[in-house]
Scaffold this motif. Structure first.
Motif, mmCIF file in Angstrom:
data_model
loop_
_atom_site.group_PDB
_atom_site.id
_atom_site.type_symbol
_atom_site.label_atom_id
_atom_site.label_comp_id
_atom_site.label_asym_id
_atom_site.label_seq_id
_atom_site.Cartn_x
_atom_site.Cartn_y
_atom_site.Cartn_z
ATOM 1 N N TYR A 1 -29.643 -16.386 22.640
ATOM 2 C CA TYR A 1 -29.876 -17.834 21.816
ATOM 3 C C TYR A 1 -29.726 -18.959 22.642
ATOM 4 C CZ TYR A 1 -28.442 -14.673 17.956
ATOM 5 O OH TYR A 1 -28.386 -13.557 17.003
ATOM 6 N N LEU A 2 -29.679 -18.873 23.900
ATOM 7 C CA LEU A 2 -29.444 -20.026 24.770
ATOM 8 C C LEU A 2 -30.524 -20.352 25.310
ATOM 9 C CD1 LEU A 2 -26.270 -19.084 26.921
ATOM 10 C CD2 LEU A 2 -26.399 -20.398 24.849
ATOM 11 N N VAL A 3 -30.821 -21.906 25.244
ATOM 12 C CA VAL A 3 -32.123 -22.428 25.401
ATOM 13 C C VAL A 3 -32.078 -23.431 26.494
ATOM 14 C CG1 VAL A 3 -33.346 -22.174 23.212
ATOM 15 C CG2 VAL A 3 -32.010 -24.204 23.822
ATOM 16 N N ASP A 4 -33.149 -23.948 27.203
ATOM 17 C CA ASP A 4 -33.136 -24.925 28.203
ATOM 18 C C ASP A 4 -32.584 -26.344 27.994
ATOM 19 O OD1 ASP A 4 -34.143 -23.188 29.995
ATOM 20 O OD2 ASP A 4 -36.097 -23.632 29.777
ATOM 21 N N SER A 5 -32.780 -26.735 26.615
ATOM 22 C CA SER A 5 -32.411 -28.187 26.308
ATOM 23 C C SER A 5 -31.936 -27.991 24.784
ATOM 24 C CB SER A 5 -33.259 -29.249 26.614
ATOM 25 O OG SER A 5 -34.398 -28.858 26.226
ATOM 26 N N GLY A 6 -31.501 -28.898 24.330
ATOM 27 C CA GLY A 6 -31.054 -28.926 22.971
ATOM 28 C C GLY A 6 -29.490 -29.398 22.565
ATOM 29 N N PHE A 7 -28.935 -28.476 21.688
ATOM 30 C CA PHE A 7 -27.646 -28.961 21.482
ATOM 31 C C PHE A 7 -26.439 -28.338 22.344
ATOM 32 C CE2 PHE A 7 -30.138 -29.907 17.734
ATOM 33 C CZ PHE A 7 -29.328 -30.855 17.447
ATOM 34 N N LYS A 8 -25.815 -29.050 22.975
ATOM 35 C CA LYS A 8 -24.899 -28.533 24.047
ATOM 36 C C LYS A 8 -23.798 -27.312 23.644
ATOM 37 C CE LYS A 8 -22.795 -29.928 28.273
ATOM 38 N NZ LYS A 8 -22.879 -31.067 29.269
ATOM 39 N N VAL A 9 -23.543 -26.515 24.228
ATOM 40 C CA VAL A 9 -22.328 -25.828 23.938
ATOM 41 C C VAL A 9 -21.123 -25.826 24.951
ATOM 42 C CG1 VAL A 9 -21.757 -23.253 23.820
ATOM 43 C CG2 VAL A 9 -23.909 -23.840 23.124
ATOM 44 N N TYR A 10 -20.082 -26.271 24.409
ATOM 45 C CA TYR A 10 -18.936 -26.626 25.236
ATOM 46 C C TYR A 10 -18.030 -25.479 25.371
ATOM 47 C CZ TYR A 10 -20.779 -31.480 24.498
ATOM 48 O OH TYR A 10 -21.595 -32.507 24.619
ATOM 49 N N GLY A 11 -17.339 -25.547 26.624
ATOM 50 C CA GLY A 11 -16.542 -24.540 26.860
ATOM 51 C C GLY A 11 -15.079 -25.246 27.663
ATOM 52 N N GLN A 12 -14.259 -24.094 28.031
ATOM 53 C CA GLN A 12 -13.127 -24.572 28.549
ATOM 54 C C GLN A 12 -13.327 -25.197 29.801
ATOM 55 O OE1 GLN A 12 -9.872 -20.909 28.010
ATOM 56 N NE2 GLN A 12 -11.511 -20.169 29.259
ATOM 57 N N GLU A 13 -14.389 -25.300 30.746
ATOM 58 C CA GLU A 13 -14.446 -26.067 31.658
ATOM 59 C C GLU A 13 -14.623 -27.307 31.380
ATOM 60 O OE1 GLU A 13 -18.614 -24.850 30.189
ATOM 61 O OE2 GLU A 13 -16.716 -23.764 30.440
ATOM 62 N N ASN A 14 -15.085 -27.925 30.001
ATOM 63 C CA ASN A 14 -14.900 -29.164 29.737
ATOM 64 C C ASN A 14 -13.856 -29.741 29.386
ATOM 65 O OD1 ASN A 14 -17.944 -27.749 28.154
ATOM 66 N ND2 ASN A 14 -18.268 -29.572 29.410
ATOM 67 N N VAL A 15 -12.897 -28.991 28.899
ATOM 68 C CA VAL A 15 -11.432 -29.236 28.601
ATOM 69 C C VAL A 15 -10.698 -29.332 30.030
ATOM 70 C CG1 VAL A 15 -9.515 -28.661 27.209
ATOM 71 C CG2 VAL A 15 -11.761 -28.411 26.277
ATOM 72 N N PHE A 16 -10.741 -28.279 30.658
ATOM 73 C CA PHE A 16 -10.154 -28.318 31.975
ATOM 74 C C PHE A 16 -10.194 -29.520 32.872
ATOM 75 C CE2 PHE A 16 -9.218 -26.806 36.193
ATOM 76 C CZ PHE A 16 -7.776 -26.096 35.980
ATOM 77 N N TYR A 17 -11.410 -29.899 32.966
ATOM 78 C CA TYR A 17 -11.824 -30.938 33.824
ATOM 79 C C TYR A 17 -11.972 -32.503 32.954
ATOM 80 C CZ TYR A 17 -12.882 -27.599 37.532
ATOM 81 O OH TYR A 17 -12.800 -26.265 38.281
ATOM 82 N N ASN A 18 -11.721 -32.370 31.520
ATOM 83 C CA ASN A 18 -11.749 -33.478 30.779
ATOM 84 C C ASN A 18 -13.274 -34.042 31.171
ATOM 85 O OD1 ASN A 18 -11.061 -35.115 28.766
ATOM 86 N ND2 ASN A 18 -10.320 -36.252 29.901
ATOM 87 N N ASP A 19 -14.402 -33.391 31.322
ATOM 88 C CA ASP A 19 -15.599 -33.795 31.682
ATOM 89 C C ASP A 19 -16.617 -33.181 30.754
ATOM 90 O OD1 ASP A 19 -18.112 -34.614 32.661
ATOM 91 O OD2 ASP A 19 -17.450 -34.403 34.844
ATOM 92 N N TYR A 20 -17.290 -33.811 29.789
ATOM 93 C CA TYR A 20 -18.162 -32.978 28.931
ATOM 94 C C TYR A 20 -19.718 -33.262 29.361
ATOM 95 C CZ TYR A 20 -14.158 -32.587 25.996
ATOM 96 O OH TYR A 20 -12.764 -32.359 25.847
ATOM 97 N N SER A 21 -19.689 -33.811 30.453
ATOM 98 C CA SER A 21 -21.171 -33.845 31.137
ATOM 99 C C SER A 21 -21.363 -32.568 31.871
ATOM 100 C CB SER A 21 -21.251 -35.033 32.075
ATOM 101 O OG SER A 21 -20.469 -34.810 33.140
ATOM 102 N N ILE A 22 -20.382 -31.786 32.350
ATOM 103 C CA ILE A 22 -20.874 -30.398 32.971
ATOM 104 C C ILE A 22 -21.171 -29.419 31.864
ATOM 105 C CG2 ILE A 22 -19.473 -31.224 34.922
ATOM 106 C CD1 ILE A 22 -17.186 -29.529 33.842
ATOM 107 N N GLY A 23 -21.998 -28.586 32.597
ATOM 108 C CA GLY A 23 -22.194 -27.218 31.848
ATOM 109 C C GLY A 23 -23.678 -27.320 31.400
ATOM 110 N N ASN A 24 -24.573 -26.319 31.329
ATOM 111 C CA ASN A 24 -25.875 -26.177 31.149
ATOM 112 C C ASN A 24 -26.108 -25.079 29.959
ATOM 113 O OD1 ASN A 24 -25.449 -24.070 32.879
ATOM 114 N ND2 ASN A 24 -26.948 -24.688 34.276
ATOM 115 N N ARG A 25 -25.228 -24.906 29.158
ATOM 116 C CA ARG A 25 -25.522 -23.860 27.842
ATOM 117 C C ARG A 25 -26.165 -24.898 26.690
ATOM 118 N NH1 ARG A 25 -20.608 -20.564 26.768
ATOM 119 N NH2 ARG A 25 -19.530 -22.627 27.106
ATOM 120 N N PHE A 26 -27.132 -24.439 26.238
ATOM 121 C CA PHE A 26 -27.776 -24.981 25.079
ATOM 122 C C PHE A 26 -28.289 -23.973 23.796
ATOM 123 C CE2 PHE A 26 -28.349 -27.859 28.863
ATOM 124 C CZ PHE A 26 -27.740 -29.108 28.356
#
Length: 189
Positions: free
Chosen positions: A34-59
């Motif tokens: 279901y993952l695509v190259d761009s679109g709506f972001k999928v946030y995970g633990q790494e975003n919370v752990f680093y308190n950074d919502y720009s990281i990650g490339n799941r869409f």
């Protein structure tokens, strides 16, 4: 505990709406296909752990996003990691890109007329709450949180004005500690 402070369960702190406490979608709803190259972001633990919502490339695409809209993260939501490094918390920032959380996060929509989300975030890492989590987790097969555990947590809650004041002090302290940690890390390099 001062007389004007209350002991409240998690559900007493949340908005009175469906989905005020929500776990991300099960793996079958968010398969790799279901993952695509761009679109709506999928946030995970790494975003919370680093308190950074720009990281990650799941869409995911818009169709999948609309199917999983109940798992959307919005500014001000409190999110908690549920697997691996459990209990790490963060408040979703105002500038978040539209998207959903994955199954390793739980979202709480705090009732701002009753409590300060930053205060609750800090309370979740307090000794009192950590001890409750450990006690409630006994007998579990895997180290992780569940909504059942989160629902049973008790919080000591002062009046809202005091919560805001305490949260400000704890945020400043956290920033200071993070700054010192960063400086130490730079010297190690």
């Amino acid at each position: 505990i001062p007389d004007e402070w209350e002991v409240l369960l998690t559900e007493d702190l949340l908005m009175n709406e469906k989905g005020a406490m929500k776990i991300g979608p099960f793996g079958s709803q968010l398969k790799r296909e279901y993952l695509v190259d761009s679109g709506f972001k999928v946030y995970g633990q790494e975003n919370v752990f680093y308190n950074d919502y720009s990281i990650g490339n799941r869409f995911i695409n818009e169709e999948r996003f609309l199917q999983l809209k109940s798992c959307e993260l919005l500014p001000g939501d409190l999110v908690i990691t549920m697997m691996g490094t459990i209990g790490k918390t963060a408040i979703v920032p105002d500038d978040i890109e539209a998207g959903i959380m994955d199954s390793h996060l739980i979202r709480l929509k705090v009732d701002k007329s009753k409590c300060n989300a930053e205060f609750i975030k800090h309370s979740l890492t307090s000794n009192m709450v950590v001890k409750q989590i450990k006690k409630l987790s006994v007998g579990g097969i895997m180290a992780g949180l569940s909504s059942a555990i989160i629902k049973k947590l008790q919080f000591v809650v002062p009046p809202l004005v005091e919560q805001q004041y305490i949260a400000e002090i704890l945020n400043k302290t956290e920033e200071h500690i993070n700054g010192i940690s960063k400086t130490i890390e730079e010297y190690r390099l």
